[in-house]
Design an enzyme around this catalytic site. Structure first.
Site, PDB file in Angstrom:
ATOM      1  N   GLY A  14      37.905  33.514  33.710  1.00  0.00           N
ATOM      2  CA  GLY A  14      38.183  33.771  35.123  1.00  0.00           C
ATOM      3  C   GLY A  14      37.328  32.971  36.076  1.00  0.00           C
ATOM      4  N   GLY A  17      36.880  32.995  40.225  1.00  0.00           N
ATOM      5  CA  GLY A  17      36.443  34.151  41.011  1.00  0.00           C
ATOM      6  C   GLY A  17      35.167  33.913  41.799  1.00  0.00           C
ATOM      7  N   PHE A  18      34.894  34.804  42.731  1.00  0.00           N
ATOM      8  CA  PHE A  18      33.723  34.731  43.612  1.00  0.00           C
ATOM      9  C   PHE A  18      32.427  34.728  42.801  1.00  0.00           C
ATOM     10  CE2 PHE A  18      30.839  37.437  46.456  1.00  0.00           C
ATOM     11  CZ  PHE A  18      30.449  36.388  47.267  1.00  0.00           C
ATOM     12  N   ARG A  39      44.292  30.914  35.430  1.00  0.00           N
ATOM     13  CA  ARG A  39      45.691  31.320  35.252  1.00  0.00           C
ATOM     14  C   ARG A  39      46.659  30.159  35.422  1.00  0.00           C
ATOM     15  NH1 ARG A  39      46.340  37.121  38.417  1.00  0.00           N
ATOM     16  NH2 ARG A  39      45.107  38.394  36.966  1.00  0.00           N
ATOM     17  N   ASP A  65      47.703  35.501  31.426  1.00  0.00           N
ATOM     18  CA  ASP A  65      47.511  36.954  31.480  1.00  0.00           C
ATOM     19  C   ASP A  65      46.327  37.321  30.600  1.00  0.00           C
ATOM     20  OD1 ASP A  65      47.568  39.682  31.478  1.00  0.00           O
ATOM     21  OD2 ASP A  65      49.617  39.891  30.740  1.00  0.00           O
ATOM     22  N   TYR A 171      39.653  51.667  39.966  1.00  0.00           N
ATOM     23  CA  TYR A 171      38.812  50.478  39.807  1.00  0.00           C
ATOM     24  C   TYR A 171      37.500  50.842  39.110  1.00  0.00           C
ATOM     25  CZ  TYR A 171      35.340  46.956  40.647  1.00  0.00           C
ATOM     26  OH  TYR A 171      34.324  46.055  40.446  1.00  0.00           O
ATOM     27  N   LYS A 175      36.253  49.393  35.192  1.00  0.00           N
ATOM     28  CA  LYS A 175      35.010  48.735  34.813  1.00  0.00           C
ATOM     29  C   LYS A 175      34.229  49.571  33.791  1.00  0.00           C
ATOM     30  CE  LYS A 175      33.831  45.339  36.249  1.00  0.00           C
ATOM     31  NZ  LYS A 175      34.150  43.932  35.900  1.00  0.00           N
ATOM     32  N   VAL A 203      28.582  42.905  45.826  1.00  0.00           N
ATOM     33  CA  VAL A 203      28.067  41.541  45.709  1.00  0.00           C
ATOM     34  C   VAL A 203      28.443  40.744  46.949  1.00  0.00           C
ATOM     35  CG1 VAL A 203      28.078  39.430  44.344  1.00  0.00           C
ATOM     36  CG2 VAL A 203      28.269  41.646  43.196  1.00  0.00           C
ATOM     37  N   SER A 220      34.926  41.413  48.286  1.00  0.00           N
ATOM     38  CA  SER A 220      33.591  41.665  48.838  1.00  0.00           C
ATOM     39  C   SER A 220      33.267  40.763  50.026  1.00  0.00           C
ATOM     40  CB  SER A 220      32.519  41.542  47.751  1.00  0.00           C
ATOM     41  OG  SER A 220      32.570  40.289  47.127  1.00  0.00           O
TER      42      SER A 220
END
Length: 344
Positions: A14, A17-18, A39, A65, A171, A175, A203, A220
């Site tokens: 991934g 991502g941030f 992806r 996926d 969510y 996690k 974050v 975030s």
């Protein structure tokens, strides 16, 4: 700790991502080769743009996926270690199981199974977990309590999958259950690799990935931008009283990877407590041109709430943390620069 990753290759899932973008930077700047899953080709192009000076060290694997069994079989081949960070971070979803629980839990299982079956050289896996897997929201704000790595969110799959459960609860559960599944996998399968998990809270801080539009920020970043763009007329109620600068989260992952003693450990990666009131106070004081758009609220902090303990990660990984003012100032400066470019 090792001083250089030269010649070593890690897989970061991934990578667009941030948080992942900063993890990439932490490894690349130490000389590692980084393979990252995305992806699509368009996501790969964005990473090439944001990490342009490290192009010779970056390669890509397309995984459309994350939850597909065997979907990481090719990606894990030929790497020395894996950093699994790909997991959805959103609170407003249509279906808790499909949009949050399954991608997080099945995605983690897919990655670990692929490593066990196809990556015999991998000795260390770091998973980006979350304060979500530590906090018990049923007891919030829990005055007088101090959260550490020893705490686990008691939420169950059934609670989170229920049609009455909020996206926020789902969510937090995604996690929690993904991290628990990872530890269970290691205990049951006794694979060739050792596991460590990093658990950051909210974050914040400047992005390393390419921000194409302030209308489409990651969750975030949008959480802070709304406090300075005039959309919030009052200081919102703080939901989670702990934060970490994204640059420190990236650093924590590489330190956990390089530190032999981190095997089998989870780390609460936090700089300390914060409130939205403090964030608004910082923006109003340090960016007078934005003052009229930032809710004033009330000085001080009336809520008696839990505390957080980051002594383990500081002692075992040698972490130091940027304070809230540094974190928010750098993030707001970035937002202002993007606003200026948009108007140009």
């Amino acid at each position: 700790m090792e001083s250089s990753g030269k010649g070593k290759t890690v897989l970061v899932t991934g990578g667009s991502g941030f948080v992942a973008a900063h993890i990439l930077n932490s490894f690349l700047s130490r000389g590692y080769n980084v393979k990252t899953t995305v992806r699509s080709d368009s996501s790969a192009e964005k990473i090439k743009k944001s990490h342009a000076k490290y192009l010779s060290q970056i390669s890509f694997a397309i995984v459309p996926d994350v939850a597909t069994p065997g979907g990481h079989d090719e990606a894990v081949k030929g790497v020395d270690g894996v950093i699994h960070t790909a997991s959805p971070f959103q609170m407003k979803v249509e279906n808790n199981e499909r949009d949050l629980l399954d991608p997080a839990i099945k995605g983690t299982m897919s990655v670990l199974t692929s490593i066990q079956n196809h990556a015999p050289n991998v000795k260390r896996v770091i998973i980006t977990s979350s304060f979500a897997s530590i906090i018990d929201m049923n007891k919030n704000p829990r005055p007088g309590y101090t959260y550490t790595e020893n705490d686990w969110n008691p939420v169950t799959y059934e609670e989170a999958a229920s049609s009455s459960a909020s996206g926020e609860i789902a969510y937090l559960a995604s996690k929690t259950l993904a991290e628990r599944a990872a530890w269970d996998f290691v205990a049951k399968n006794k694979p060739n690799f050792q596991l460590a998990t990093i658990c950051p809270p909210m974050v914040y801080g400047p992005a390393f990935h390419t921000i194409s539009s302030l209308e489409h920020l990651n969750t975030s970043s949008a959480d802070i931008y709304r406090l300075m763009n005039g959309s919030e007329k009052a200081v919102p109620k703080t939901q989670y009283y702990a934060f970490c600068d994204v640059r420190d989260v990236g650093e924590a992952h590489v330190r956990a990877y390089e530190t032999h003693e981190s095997a089998g450990q989870r780390y609460f990666c936090t700089a300390g407590g914060y409130t939205y009131q403090q964030v608004c106070d910082i923006i109003r004081e340090d960016f007078p041109e934005k003052k009229a758009l930032v809710p004033e609220g009330e000085a001080g902090d009336p809520v008696d709430r839990y505390k957080v303990d980051n002594s383990k990660i500081k002692k075992e990984l040698g972490m130091t943390f940027k304070d809230l003012k540094t974190c928010i100032d750098d993030q707001v400066r970035e937002f202002i620069e993007i606003e200026k470019r948009a108007k140009a």
